[in-house]
Write a protein that holds these residues in place. Structure first.
Motif, short mmCIF file in Angstrom:
data_model
loop_
_atom_site.label_atom_id
_atom_site.label_comp_id
_atom_site.label_asym_id
_atom_site.label_seq_id
_atom_site.Cartn_x
_atom_site.Cartn_y
_atom_site.Cartn_z
N PRO A 142 1.18 2.91 -7.95
CA PRO A 142 1.06 3.90 -6.89
C PRO A 142 0.44 3.31 -5.63
O PRO A 142 -0.12 2.22 -5.66
N ALA A 143 0.52 4.07 -4.54
CA ALA A 143 -0.08 3.63 -3.28
C ALA A 143 -1.59 3.47 -3.44
O ALA A 143 -2.19 2.54 -2.92
N ASN A 144 -2.17 4.39 -4.17
CA ASN A 144 -3.61 4.33 -4.39
C ASN A 144 -3.92 4.60 -5.84
O ASN A 144 -3.41 5.55 -6.42
N ARG B 103 0.82 -1.21 0.00
CA ARG B 103 0.00 0.00 0.00
C ARG B 103 0.85 1.25 0.00
O ARG B 103 0.67 2.15 0.77
N GLN B 104 1.84 1.27 -0.89
CA GLN B 104 2.60 2.51 -1.03
C GLN B 104 3.12 2.58 -2.45
O GLN B 104 3.16 1.57 -3.13
N ASP B 105 3.53 3.76 -2.87
CA ASP B 105 4.14 3.89 -4.19
C ASP B 105 5.27 2.88 -4.27
O ASP B 105 6.16 2.90 -3.45
N PRO C 253 -3.03 -2.45 -4.61
CA PRO C 253 -3.96 -1.74 -3.74
C PRO C 253 -5.44 -2.00 -4.06
O PRO C 253 -6.29 -1.88 -3.19
N ASP C 254 -5.76 -2.39 -5.28
CA ASP C 254 -7.18 -2.61 -5.60
C ASP C 254 -7.57 -4.07 -5.47
O ASP C 254 -8.70 -4.44 -5.77
N ALA D 118 -13.62 -4.02 -11.72
CA ALA D 118 -14.13 -2.75 -11.19
C ALA D 118 -14.84 -2.07 -12.34
O ALA D 118 -14.24 -1.61 -13.29
N ASP D 119 -16.13 -2.00 -12.22
CA ASP D 119 -17.00 -1.62 -13.31
C ASP D 119 -16.53 -0.46 -14.16
O ASP D 119 -16.42 -0.54 -15.37
N LYS D 120 -16.30 0.69 -13.53
CA LYS D 120 -16.02 1.86 -14.34
C LYS D 120 -14.53 2.23 -14.34
O LYS D 120 -14.17 3.31 -14.79
N THR D 121 -13.70 1.36 -13.81
CA THR D 121 -12.30 1.73 -13.67
C THR D 121 -11.40 0.75 -14.40
O THR D 121 -11.03 -0.28 -13.85
N PRO D 122 -11.07 1.07 -15.65
CA PRO D 122 -10.21 0.15 -16.40
C PRO D 122 -8.83 0.02 -15.75
O PRO D 122 -8.34 0.95 -15.13
#
Lengths: 338, 192
Positions: A160-162, A126-128, A144-145, A183-187
């Protein structure tokens, strides 16, 4: 001396085509040291104009890099003991544009690494980060996802971290298998050199090693869009399909057994109709030994062959030599096939 | 030279003493430096020496990287400056006219081509002469591989202080080296 003339003389000298007179002129100029700043600038320019290339023998440089890091590590330690191997050896070997595009190669080969890494745990990060593997090493991590990534040998991935709200972007050099969290709207977008791969939720493998000539994307499930540098869509792939994109952006699609994708995660070396030099490059990453092919003709021969890690590198190379009518020898720890 | 984001990120990490980032940068830039340098020297040994000096200079001046507008360009300048020195030494020794210099009689760098071992010894001495707290922080960073936040936490001081201390210590090391004849490592800012 005029800049034009100096540039010309330097280029002549570097390419070994200077006449004796030209050499004399350059030599005089260098000795007098008058135009040193201009000369240095020219040299810097010329350096950056060269097409990037690796030294044939990489080993002295690996040692060099470790030695440099050790240079300020201790206060007056008496003898130089080699630094203990660090768990993470970061290696990002990736080009951004510059003079030429060294395209990254995909191999239909899957390989296995000799030593299971010390990290049996799947890391959740969870970091860059830039996560890398050395030759002979694999890593497994969770982005992270929640996307699950298996990183093959001599590869690296940065993220990236996030992730952003509208898209998830990572950069890959080498080979990795992705199991992307839907993730529906996040390619989910992967940059590997000039190639961009976009997915919504799926499992697939990308092979993009800097030293090699093609990039390969193979889909195990779901759907993936692969684009080349200028955003032209090279392929839209579904389960059981793969695409190879060569340096001149030639694309070639074919079927692939979904179950065989990224078999390297569980351990097998399988090459279908692959070029010798690509196979050897793969083996070098898997086994960390140095292997040379001495006859140029041998390098481009295509073969189909498979073996398991238990066979060991020696046996694997013997099989390859027999298949190609080559002769295997070993000198100073370097395997040679001719 | 326009730096892509991840390279800028790497330079920033190296400035903080991150070894993995150094390795990444080394692998990233080596293929960009090598072709020219091998053409110039026509000798693997000489090429390695130039490249090694370039990256040593990078590592020992890492504290400056974060503030640089163009750290990649700076790295190329270090390498090309060293290449210039090499060319000039060749010219002065009348080596231009020999097609390929034999390994044993290629001229060395003006500084005498200090090797890594010797450098390491001198740097070890330099570290030894650091005041107690600075030495402690420096070794926590280098020997123990602790990051700036980690050191700050252990010693209960601000990360800012830790960072400044490391910067001062690096400067101390460079100055010690310079006093002992190793001057090529002194950081120089090139005006582009």
């Amino acid at each position: 001396m005029e800049e034009q003339r100096l540039r010309y003389l330097l280029q002549q000298h570097l390419s070994g085509t200077a006449t004796a007179q030209e050499l004399g002129e350059l030599s005089d100029s260098m000795q007098s040291d008058t135009d040193s700043e201009r000369c240095k600038t020219l040299l810097a320019e010329m350096m950056q104009q060269e097409i990037p290339a690796f030294p044939a023998d990489w080993d002295p440089y690996r040692q060099m890099e470790q030695q440099i890091l050790a240079i300020d590590r201790h206060s007056l330690e008496p003898a130089l003991t080699p630094a203990p191997a660090r768990v993470r050896i970061l290696r990002i070997v990736r080009w951004s544009a510059a003079a030429a595009i060294l395209l990254l190669l995909g191999l239909g080969g899957y390989f296995w690494t000799g030593h299971r890494t010390q990290l049996a745990v799947i890391e959740s990060i969870r970091q860059d980060s830039i996560i890398s593997t050395a030759r002979g090493e694999q890593r497994e991590l969770i982005l992270p996802d929640g996307t699950h990534v298996w990183l093959n040998a001599a590869s690296s991935i940065s993220f990236p971290a996030n992730f952003a709200a509208h898209e998830r972007v990572v950069t890959l050099s080498g080979e990795a298998f992705f199991d992307v969290k839907h993730a529906d709207k996040t390619p989910f977008i992967i940059h590997s050199g000039p190639i961009t791969t976009t997915v919504l939720g799926t499992a697939f493998d990308i092979t993009a090693y800097p030293q090699q000539k093609n990039i390969r994307v193979a889909v195990q499930s779901g759907k993936v869009k692969v684009q080349t540098g200028n955003n032209a869509t090279a392929a839209v792939l579904e389960k059981g399909r793969q695409v190879r994109i060569s340096a001149d952006t030639n694309t070639r699609q074919s079927d692939i057994d979904p179950l065989s994708i990224a078999a390297w995660r569980t351990g097998d070396l399988v090459y279908k109709d692959e070029m010798m030099e690509d196979i050897i490059a793969d083996l070098q990453r898997a086994f960390k030994d140095s292997i040379e092919i001495r006859s140029p003709a041998l390098k481009t021969i295509r073969i189909t062959i498979s073996f398991t890690r238990k066979d060991g590198l020696q046996n694997a190379l013997e099989m390859i030599s027999r298949t190609t009518d080559g002769r295997l020898s070993n000198k100073n720890g370097i395997f040679m096939i001719e | 030279m326009n730096l892509p984001d991840n390279e800028r990120f790497l330079f920033r990490l190296v400035a903080e003493g991150n070894e993995q980032a150094f390795t990444s940068l080394f692998n990233l830039f080596l293929p960009r430096l090598y072709p020219f340098i091998i053409k110039l020297t026509r000798s693997e040994g000489e090429a390695q020496e130039i490249i090694q000096e370039t990256f040593i200079k990078l590592w020992l001046n890492r504290d400056k990287l974060a503030d640089m507008e163009n750290p990649g360009g700076w790295l190329f300048r270090v390498a090309s400056n060293r290449s210039y020195d090499y060319l000039r030494a060749q010219a002065l020794n009348n080596k231009f006219f020999r097609p390929i210099a034999a390994e044993h009689d290629t001229p060395h760098a003006p500084d005498g081509g200090l090797d890594a071992k010797e450098l390491q010894r001198l740097i070890g001495e330099a570290i030894q002469t650091l005041p107690a707290q600075r030495k402690k922080i420096y070794l926590m960073s280098r020997e123990q591989g602790k990051t700036i936040p980690e050191i700050a936490a252990v010693l209960n001081i601000s990360p800012h202080t830790v960072k400044n201390t490391l910067v001062t210590s690096l400067k101390h090391i460079r100055e010690y080296l310079a006093r002992h004849g190793v001057i090529y490592l002194i950081f120089s800012l090139f005006i582009f």
